[in-house]
Design a protein around this motif. Structure first.
Motif, PDB file in Angstrom:
ATOM      1  N   GLU A  23       0.893  -1.743  -0.234  1.00 56.45           N
ATOM      2  CA  GLU A  23      -0.076  -0.247   0.145  1.00 56.45           C
ATOM      3  C   GLU A  23       0.805   1.703   0.042  1.00 56.45           C
ATOM      4  O   GLU A  23       1.795   1.502   0.920  1.00 56.45           O
ATOM      5  CB  GLU A  23      -0.837  -0.056   1.131  1.00 56.45           C
ATOM      6  CG  GLU A  23      -1.652  -1.037   1.567  1.00 56.45           C
ATOM      7  CD  GLU A  23      -2.749  -1.743   0.645  1.00 56.45           C
ATOM      8  OE1 GLU A  23      -3.084  -0.363  -0.307  1.00 56.45           O
ATOM      9  OE2 GLU A  23      -2.849  -2.167   0.378  1.00 56.45           O
ATOM     10  N   ILE A  24       0.175   2.299  -0.640  1.00 57.32           N
ATOM     11  CA  ILE A  24       0.654   3.384  -1.060  1.00 57.32           C
ATOM     12  C   ILE A  24       0.803   4.423   0.083  1.00 57.32           C
ATOM     13  O   ILE A  24       1.092   4.974   0.843  1.00 57.32           O
ATOM     14  CB  ILE A  24       0.700   3.916  -2.125  1.00 57.32           C
ATOM     15  CG1 ILE A  24       1.462   3.593  -3.002  1.00 57.32           C
ATOM     16  CG2 ILE A  24       1.242   5.527  -2.266  1.00 57.32           C
ATOM     17  CD1 ILE A  24       1.887   4.054  -4.855  1.00 57.32           C
ATOM     18  N   GLY A  25      -0.674   4.833   0.591  1.00 58.25           N
ATOM     19  CA  GLY A  25      -1.482   5.096   1.097  1.00 58.25           C
ATOM     20  C   GLY A  25      -1.887   6.166   1.759  1.00 58.25           C
ATOM     21  O   GLY A  25      -2.063   7.128   2.097  1.00 58.25           O
ATOM     22  N   GLN A  26      -1.106   7.664   0.783  1.00 57.90           N
ATOM     23  CA  GLN A  26      -1.116   8.648   0.097  1.00 57.90           C
ATOM     24  C   GLN A  26      -0.616   9.417  -0.528  1.00 57.90           C
ATOM     25  O   GLN A  26      -0.297   8.521  -1.841  1.00 57.90           O
ATOM     26  CB  GLN A  26      -0.185   9.348   1.273  1.00 57.90           C
ATOM     27  CG  GLN A  26       0.558   8.812   1.317  1.00 57.90           C
ATOM     28  CD  GLN A  26       1.733  10.044   2.763  1.00 57.90           C
ATOM     29  OE1 GLN A  26       1.548  11.225   2.808  1.00 57.90           O
ATOM     30  NE2 GLN A  26       2.280   9.303   3.573  1.00 57.90           N
ATOM     31  N   ASP A  27      -1.193  10.136  -1.393  1.00 60.30           N
ATOM     32  CA  ASP A  27      -0.818  10.837  -2.963  1.00 60.30           C
ATOM     33  C   ASP A  27       0.804  10.547  -2.856  1.00 60.30           C
ATOM     34  O   ASP A  27       1.323  10.938  -1.719  1.00 60.30           O
ATOM     35  CB  ASP A  27      -1.424  12.375  -2.827  1.00 60.30           C
ATOM     36  CG  ASP A  27      -3.071  12.463  -2.939  1.00 60.30           C
ATOM     37  OD1 ASP A  27      -3.459  11.114  -3.733  1.00 60.30           O
ATOM     38  OD2 ASP A  27      -3.627  13.004  -3.422  1.00 60.30           O
ATOM     39  N   SER A  28       1.240  10.034  -3.984  1.00 58.50           N
ATOM     40  CA  SER A  28       2.612  10.476  -4.004  1.00 58.50           C
ATOM     41  C   SER A  28       3.109  11.183  -5.307  1.00 58.50           C
ATOM     42  O   SER A  28       2.491  10.696  -6.172  1.00 58.50           O
ATOM     43  CB  SER A  28       3.066   9.240  -4.132  1.00 58.50           C
ATOM     44  OG  SER A  28       3.104   8.423  -2.008  1.00 58.50           O
ATOM     45  N   SER A  29       4.430  11.484  -5.233  1.00 55.84           N
ATOM     46  CA  SER A  29       4.580  12.099  -6.305  1.00 55.84           C
ATOM     47  C   SER A  29       6.573  11.664  -7.141  1.00 55.84           C
ATOM     48  O   SER A  29       6.753  11.287  -6.227  1.00 55.84           O
ATOM     49  CB  SER A  29       4.361  13.443  -6.603  1.00 55.84           C
ATOM     50  OG  SER A  29       5.957  13.997  -5.898  1.00 55.84           O
ATOM     51  N   VAL A  30       6.729  11.333  -8.133  1.00 54.56           N
ATOM     52  CA  VAL A  30       8.513  10.960  -8.839  1.00 54.56           C
ATOM     53  C   VAL A  30       8.535  11.759 -10.147  1.00 54.56           C
ATOM     54  O   VAL A  30       7.293  11.780 -10.639  1.00 54.56           O
ATOM     55  CB  VAL A  30       8.725   9.529  -9.654  1.00 54.56           C
ATOM     56  CG1 VAL A  30       9.761   9.088  -9.474  1.00 54.56           C
ATOM     57  CG2 VAL A  30       7.654   8.706  -7.943  1.00 54.56           C
ATOM     58  N   ARG A  31       9.311  12.553 -10.165  1.00 55.69           N
ATOM     59  CA  ARG A  31       9.578  13.511 -10.663  1.00 55.69           C
ATOM     60  C   ARG A  31      10.806  14.261 -11.143  1.00 55.69           C
ATOM     61  O   ARG A  31      11.947  13.544  -9.991  1.00 55.69           O
ATOM     62  CB  ARG A  31       9.186  15.403 -10.577  1.00 55.69           C
ATOM     63  CG  ARG A  31       7.425  15.124 -10.721  1.00 55.69           C
ATOM     64  CD  ARG A  31       7.097  16.043  -9.960  1.00 55.69           C
ATOM     65  NE  ARG A  31       5.125  16.326 -10.474  1.00 55.69           N
ATOM     66  CZ  ARG A  31       4.830  16.719  -9.210  1.00 55.69           C
ATOM     67  NH1 ARG A  31       4.989  15.879  -8.760  1.00 55.69           N
ATOM     68  NH2 ARG A  31       2.851  16.285  -9.511  1.00 55.69           N
ATOM     69  N   SER A  32      11.749  13.796 -11.992  1.00 63.18           N
ATOM     70  CA  SER A  32      13.083  14.453 -12.911  1.00 63.18           C
ATOM     71  C   SER A  32      12.842  15.190 -14.254  1.00 63.18           C
ATOM     72  O   SER A  32      11.958  15.586 -15.372  1.00 63.18           O
ATOM     73  CB  SER A  32      13.390  12.962 -13.204  1.00 63.18           C
ATOM     74  OG  SER A  32      15.184  13.098 -12.917  1.00 63.18           O
ATOM     75  N   ASN A  33      13.496  16.375 -13.573  1.00 63.72           N
ATOM     76  CA  ASN A  33      13.561  17.051 -15.664  1.00 63.72           C
ATOM     77  C   ASN A  33      14.353  17.508 -16.457  1.00 63.72           C
ATOM     78  O   ASN A  33      13.882  16.742 -17.327  1.00 63.72           O
ATOM     79  CB  ASN A  33      14.390  18.497 -14.445  1.00 63.72           C
ATOM     80  CG  ASN A  33      13.732  19.202 -13.468  1.00 63.72           C
ATOM     81  OD1 ASN A  33      11.920  19.181 -13.416  1.00 63.72           O
ATOM     82  ND2 ASN A  33      13.972  20.451 -12.384  1.00 63.72           N
ATOM     83  N   SER A  34      15.586  16.101 -15.956  1.00 59.38           N
ATOM     84  CA  SER A  34      16.349  14.892 -17.166  1.00 59.38           C
ATOM     85  C   SER A  34      16.565  14.103 -17.086  1.00 59.38           C
ATOM     86  O   SER A  34      17.489  13.729 -15.870  1.00 59.38           O
ATOM     87  CB  SER A  34      17.519  16.181 -17.485  1.00 59.38           C
ATOM     88  OG  SER A  34      18.130  15.447 -18.475  1.00 59.38           O
ATOM     89  N   GLY A  35      16.220  12.883 -17.064  1.00 56.62           N
ATOM     90  CA  GLY A  35      16.363  11.552 -16.151  1.00 56.62           C
ATOM     91  C   GLY A  35      15.264  10.157 -16.492  1.00 56.62           C
ATOM     92  O   GLY A  35      14.164  11.191 -16.840  1.00 56.62           O
ATOM     93  N   GLY A  36      15.450   9.602 -16.403  1.00 52.67           N
ATOM     94  CA  GLY A  36      14.249   8.290 -16.966  1.00 52.67           C
ATOM     95  C   GLY A  36      13.998   8.059 -15.444  1.00 52.67           C
ATOM     96  O   GLY A  36      14.424   7.869 -14.165  1.00 52.67           O
ATOM     97  N   ILE A  37      12.845   7.625 -14.939  1.00 53.39           N
ATOM     98  CA  ILE A  37      12.006   6.964 -14.509  1.00 53.39           C
ATOM     99  C   ILE A  37      11.067   5.170 -14.230  1.00 53.39           C
ATOM    100  O   ILE A  37      10.920   5.369 -15.452  1.00 53.39           O
ATOM    101  CB  ILE A  37      10.529   7.660 -13.776  1.00 53.39           C
ATOM    102  CG1 ILE A  37      11.062   9.159 -14.018  1.00 53.39           C
ATOM    103  CG2 ILE A  37       9.674   7.408 -13.139  1.00 53.39           C
ATOM    104  CD1 ILE A  37       9.783   9.924 -13.644  1.00 53.39           C
TER     105      ILE A  37
END
Length: 263
Positions: A184-198
């Motif tokens: 479970e993640i349980g709460q709003d989450s984010s993953v961000r990169s200006n220059s790069g892979g995810i």
């Protein structure tokens, strides 16, 4: 006369090389200074370094242990907090990168904060409600996190989070982000990169989650059966896992330049 001068220059260069090589030895070649603390009253841990690496691990006993070969490392216990600080090294002929080792007993902390200007941050089997990890340059590698939320940021470098649980906020100005999340993640989450892979792997997958992924320059690859996105677009994806309600958490993935992979 010229030969003597050449020999003198050679001897000077050799001497400088010996000093530099000696300074580049690993931490194991120098005597470590170890400090221990009673963990009963400590709820928060703060570790800040200038150019030293940080290594967080699980202690084999009930005490908090701080170890480093850098004599400039200071520790201070203030109320329910333990603060560890490693300032910039003043040695000119000692270019080696030292490491500050912090071992924590198997108990739940309120907060653990790890910060470096230039160095690698590694953590294993972290157990805290909130884990904050950040750096200007270097890398972040966390293997095992049990808590409510993990927050990581790297200005220039990669972020690797393996075997983590709970909510997450991961961001990088320049660098790849790889995450292996459990349950479970349980709460709003984010993953961000200006220059790069995810790359995000959800195994086991949460019971309820909405996913919004966007890349400006790259593509999105997903193995989720419930994936859906604009017709003919590989730069935007909207997906749901399990039974999603208005209260279900949302995972946002975004990169300006790079590929997003969801497994």
């Amino acid at each position: 006369m010229k030969n003597w001068r050449n020999k003198g220059i050679t001897l000077l260069c050799v001497s400088m090389l010996v000093v530099i090589v000696a300074g580049c030895n690993s931490d194991s070649d120098a005597k470590s200074e170890v400090k221990t603390f009673n963990s009963d009253n400590i709820k928060e841990i703060y570790v800040q370094t200038d150019s030293q690496n940080i290594e967080l691990s699980r202690s084999s006993n009930e005490q908090i242990e701080v170890r480093s070969t850098d004599k400039g490392v200071t520790t201070a216990e203030e109320g329910g907090s333990l603060k560890v600080n490693a300032p910039e090294s003043s040695s000119v002929f000692n270019p080696k990168t030292t490491t500050v080792y912090v071992a924590l007993p198997n108990q739940l902390y309120e907060k653990v904060n790890l910060t470096t200007k230039s160095g690698k941050i590694t953590g294993k089997d972290s157990k805290t409600k909130e884990l904050n990890v950040s750096g200007d340059s270097g890398s972040i590698d966390i293997n095992g996190f049990e808590g409510e939320k993990i927050v990581t940021h790297m200005s220039a470098g990669d972020i690797n989070l393996v075997g983590i649980s709970g909510g997450m906020e991961a961001s990088a100005d320049t660098g790849n982000i790889n995450i292996s999340h459990q349950g479970e993640i349980g709460q709003d989450s984010s993953v961000r990169s200006n220059s790069g892979g995810i790359e995000v792997k959800l195994d086991p997958a949460p019971s309820s989650l909405s996913i919004n992924a966007v890349t400006n320059s790259g593509k999105i690859e997903s193995s989720l059966k419930s994936s859906s996105g604009p017709s003919g677009s590989d730069k935007e994806l909207h997906a749901q896992i399990g039974k999603v309600t208005d209260g279900s958490p949302v995972l946002s993935l975004e990169t300006s330049s790079g590929t997003i992979v969801i497994k």
